[in-house]
Design a protein around this motif. Structure first.
Motif, short mmCIF file in Angstrom:
data_model
loop_
_atom_site.label_atom_id
_atom_site.label_comp_id
_atom_site.label_asym_id
_atom_site.label_seq_id
_atom_site.Cartn_x
_atom_site.Cartn_y
_atom_site.Cartn_z
N VAL A 170 83.25 68.88 22.70
CA VAL A 170 83.07 68.12 23.59
C VAL A 170 82.90 66.68 22.84
O VAL A 170 83.22 65.80 22.99
CB VAL A 170 81.95 68.20 24.40
N ILE A 171 82.06 66.68 21.75
CA ILE A 171 81.57 65.60 20.94
C ILE A 171 83.02 65.19 20.36
O ILE A 171 83.34 63.83 20.07
CB ILE A 171 80.63 66.01 19.99
N ARG A 172 83.78 65.86 19.49
CA ARG A 172 84.90 65.46 18.75
C ARG A 172 85.88 64.91 19.81
O ARG A 172 86.56 63.86 19.51
CB ARG A 172 85.57 66.91 18.12
N THR A 173 86.28 65.60 21.06
CA THR A 173 87.29 65.06 21.66
C THR A 173 86.81 63.68 22.35
O THR A 173 87.65 62.68 22.69
CB THR A 173 87.50 65.78 23.28
N THR A 174 85.51 63.52 22.66
CA THR A 174 84.90 62.11 23.14
C THR A 174 85.15 61.17 22.05
O THR A 174 85.53 60.01 22.47
CB THR A 174 83.42 62.53 23.54
N PHE A 175 84.77 61.49 20.80
CA PHE A 175 85.06 60.43 19.80
C PHE A 175 86.58 60.16 19.78
O PHE A 175 86.74 58.88 19.63
CB PHE A 175 84.57 60.94 18.44
N GLU A 176 87.36 61.26 19.98
CA GLU A 176 88.83 60.57 20.08
C GLU A 176 89.29 59.76 20.99
O GLU A 176 90.16 58.93 21.03
CB GLU A 176 89.53 61.95 19.93
N THR A 177 88.54 60.08 22.45
CA THR A 177 88.96 59.31 23.38
C THR A 177 88.14 57.70 23.24
O THR A 177 88.83 56.93 23.49
CB THR A 177 88.45 59.90 24.75
N GLU A 201 79.46 54.65 28.08
CA GLU A 201 79.15 55.84 28.92
C GLU A 201 79.72 57.06 28.38
O GLU A 201 79.40 58.20 28.62
CB GLU A 201 80.05 55.62 30.33
N MET A 202 80.75 56.97 27.46
CA MET A 202 81.31 58.04 26.93
C MET A 202 80.39 58.78 25.97
O MET A 202 80.52 59.88 25.61
CB MET A 202 82.71 57.78 26.10
N MET A 203 79.58 57.88 25.17
CA MET A 203 78.75 58.18 24.35
C MET A 203 77.41 58.90 25.10
O MET A 203 76.83 59.72 24.22
CB MET A 203 78.08 57.18 23.44
N GLU A 204 77.30 58.69 26.18
CA GLU A 204 76.45 59.56 27.11
C GLU A 204 76.81 61.03 26.96
O GLU A 204 76.11 62.01 26.89
CB GLU A 204 76.24 59.14 28.59
N ILE A 205 78.16 61.26 27.00
CA ILE A 205 78.72 62.72 26.81
C ILE A 205 78.40 63.14 25.60
O ILE A 205 77.95 64.27 25.34
CB ILE A 205 80.08 62.60 27.18
N VAL A 206 78.55 62.27 24.47
CA VAL A 206 78.20 62.96 23.37
C VAL A 206 76.55 63.18 22.78
O VAL A 206 76.39 64.32 22.44
CB VAL A 206 78.38 61.67 22.14
N MET A 254 89.71 75.69 24.38
CA MET A 254 88.59 75.35 25.35
C MET A 254 87.87 74.12 24.91
O MET A 254 87.41 73.33 25.76
CB MET A 254 87.48 76.30 24.93
N GLY A 255 88.55 73.41 23.79
CA GLY A 255 87.85 71.97 23.60
C GLY A 255 88.21 71.06 24.41
O GLY A 255 87.42 70.42 25.09
N PRO A 256 89.53 70.72 24.62
CA PRO A 256 90.05 70.08 25.75
C PRO A 256 89.49 70.21 27.15
O PRO A 256 88.92 69.10 27.84
CB PRO A 256 91.71 69.81 25.65
N ILE A 257 89.57 71.32 27.38
CA ILE A 257 88.86 71.75 28.90
C ILE A 257 87.43 71.42 28.92
O ILE A 257 86.88 71.09 29.94
CB ILE A 257 89.18 73.26 29.21
N SER A 258 86.58 71.72 27.88
CA SER A 258 85.18 71.50 27.88
C SER A 258 84.95 69.84 28.05
O SER A 258 84.10 69.52 28.66
CB SER A 258 84.49 71.93 26.53
N LEU A 313 86.89 67.62 29.19
CA LEU A 313 87.36 67.44 30.65
C LEU A 313 86.17 67.39 31.49
O LEU A 313 85.78 66.70 32.42
CB LEU A 313 88.49 68.03 30.84
N CYS A 314 85.73 68.75 31.53
CA CYS A 314 84.53 69.11 32.48
C CYS A 314 83.12 68.32 32.23
O CYS A 314 82.81 67.79 33.27
CB CYS A 314 84.18 70.76 32.43
N SER A 315 83.16 67.82 31.05
CA SER A 315 81.87 66.93 30.80
C SER A 315 82.25 65.58 31.33
O SER A 315 81.23 64.79 31.86
CB SER A 315 81.77 66.81 29.06
N ALA A 316 83.50 65.15 31.07
CA ALA A 316 83.78 63.89 31.87
C ALA A 316 83.48 63.82 33.39
O ALA A 316 83.44 62.98 34.16
CB ALA A 316 85.15 63.36 31.37
N ALA A 317 84.16 65.10 33.80
CA ALA A 317 84.03 65.20 35.25
C ALA A 317 82.53 65.17 35.74
O ALA A 317 82.18 64.74 36.90
CB ALA A 317 84.73 66.69 35.78
N LEU A 318 81.66 65.81 35.07
CA LEU A 318 80.26 65.78 35.36
C LEU A 318 79.73 64.40 35.23
O LEU A 318 78.86 64.02 36.21
CB LEU A 318 79.45 66.62 34.33
N LEU A 319 80.08 63.67 34.46
CA LEU A 319 79.84 62.14 34.33
C LEU A 319 80.29 61.40 35.58
O LEU A 319 79.50 60.53 36.21
CB LEU A 319 80.24 61.61 33.01
#
Length: 371
Positions: free
Chosen positions: A66-73, A86-91, A313-317, A319-325
């Protein structure tokens, strides 16, 4: 601790998940306690002797992914875009999860309430020391873990061909490899988890993906790598007979659960007859900084391939974290879309498990209170 006659022991092997830390442990539990296999509890009961198998460590990969994919985004958005904050909140949330996971693992190991199953602790220490002192090829580590982390870090540091470049596990400044080397194997492992936790807690490691990968993710992957290399394969959880873990399925006769039962009973017996000092909590001394050992060629026999689902599972996780946000937003349509994403992600992961593409022990990030 009383020794139980194996024929009279009515306890069953269960895989328990903590809602607070999201860690999963194996344990022997009496039926009357009401804890069934694959159950979740707020906190793991303190009186249980817990087993840690390789899939239990693998759970932590979801947070790293989740952290790595969020940094990429984040890198796709301009510096002044409010969405970056807002994305850093996911991190931050994933980091908080990691802290809780690692603290519990370290504390349970230190209290001698949790034990790695099928792992040779002496070999674990020696393998980890070799990576610290002599290094290990980045290409081999990435290949074994089915990732591009170790080589990508070297490329970010300017190396044009990192394939043959060794990776050295670098303890934090509070750690001396010389003193590390003097620790007994159990204390060594506790201190190793403490070192990874120290890196997770360091704010400076969250400036970008490179710093996170270099100072945090590489360390955790190394711990997983060493654990895998020093553990009996039966505890990997990849035997077809172990698939389909659930509270409804009878798991007692599967290869994994039979091995876990034998191992937990052996641990209980060892604790029962051990001298008093060997059942007391492990006290790890604070370690002073020291100079790194010179590089030497490392030769060690390791399994040919590590099995994990981080690539899927990385991208799926993430994606789910972004959905929770998104689900926290006040707009009903946004909430509806978030629920659809989570529900479909849950179905996708369940289907991947059914098809045998990923382990049945893999956490399903879409499985939340989707209301």
């Amino acid at each position: 601790m009383q020794s139980l006659n194996a024929l009279e022991d009515r306890r069953k092997v269960v895989l328990i998940k903590s809602l607070r830390t999201k860690n999963r442990f194996y344990a022997l539990v009496e039926p009357e306690r009401g804890i069934r296999n694959a159950d979740t509890v707020e906190d793991i009961p303190d009186d249980l002797i817990l087993g840690i198998a390789y899939p239990c460590l693998e759970d932590g990969l979801n947070d790293f992914a989740v952290i790595r994919t969020t940094f990429e985004t984040i890198d796709l958005f301009p510096e002044n875009d409010p969405l970056r904050a807002e994305m850093m909140e996911i991190v931050k949330e994933a980091r908080d999860n990691l802290v809780r996971r690692l603290q519990e693992l370290r504390d349970k190991l230190a209290a001698r309430k949790a034990f790695f199953l099928g792992t040779d602790y002496n070999e674990f220490k020696q393998h980890a020391l070799r990576v610290m002192q002599h290094g290990y090829q980045r290409r081999m580590l990435d290949g074994m873990m089915k990732l591009n982390v170790f080589c990508s870090v070297a490329e970010a540091e300017g190396y044009t061909d990192p394939n043959e470049l060794p990776y050295f596990y670098e303890p934090n400044p509070s750690t001396s490899i010389d003193v590390f080397q003097e620790l007994p194997p159990e204390a060594f492992i506790v201190r190793l988890f403490d070192d990874v936790l120290e890196s997770v807690l360091n704010d400076a490691n969250y400036q970008n993906q490179y710093r996170f990968d270099r100072n945090v993710f590489q360390k955790f992957l190394t711990v997983m790598f060493v654990n895998y290399a020093t553990t009996e394969p039966i505890f990997y959880g990849i035997n077809r007979g172990d698939y389909g873990v659930s509270s409804e399925k009878e798991m007692d006769t599967t290869p994994l659960y039979m091995a876990i039962r034998r191992e937990l009973l052996a641990i209980e017996e060892r604790l029962r007859v051990a001298p008093e000092e060997e059942v007391q909590p492990i006290v790890v001394p604070s370690l002073d900084s020291g100079a790194p050992a010179p590089a030497k060629e490392m030769q060690v026999s390791l399994p040919g391939e590590l099995v994990n689902e981080e690539v899927l599972m990385g991208p799926i996780s993430s994606l789910c974290s972004a959905a929770l946000l998104l689900r926290r937003k006040s707009d009903p349509e946004t909430q509806r879309i978030a629920r659809v994403i989570l529900a479909d992600a849950e179905k996708l992961v369940d289907e991947l498990k059914r098809l045998g593409i990923i382990s049945p022990l893999t956490n399903n990030p879409g499985h939340v209170n989707n209301v």
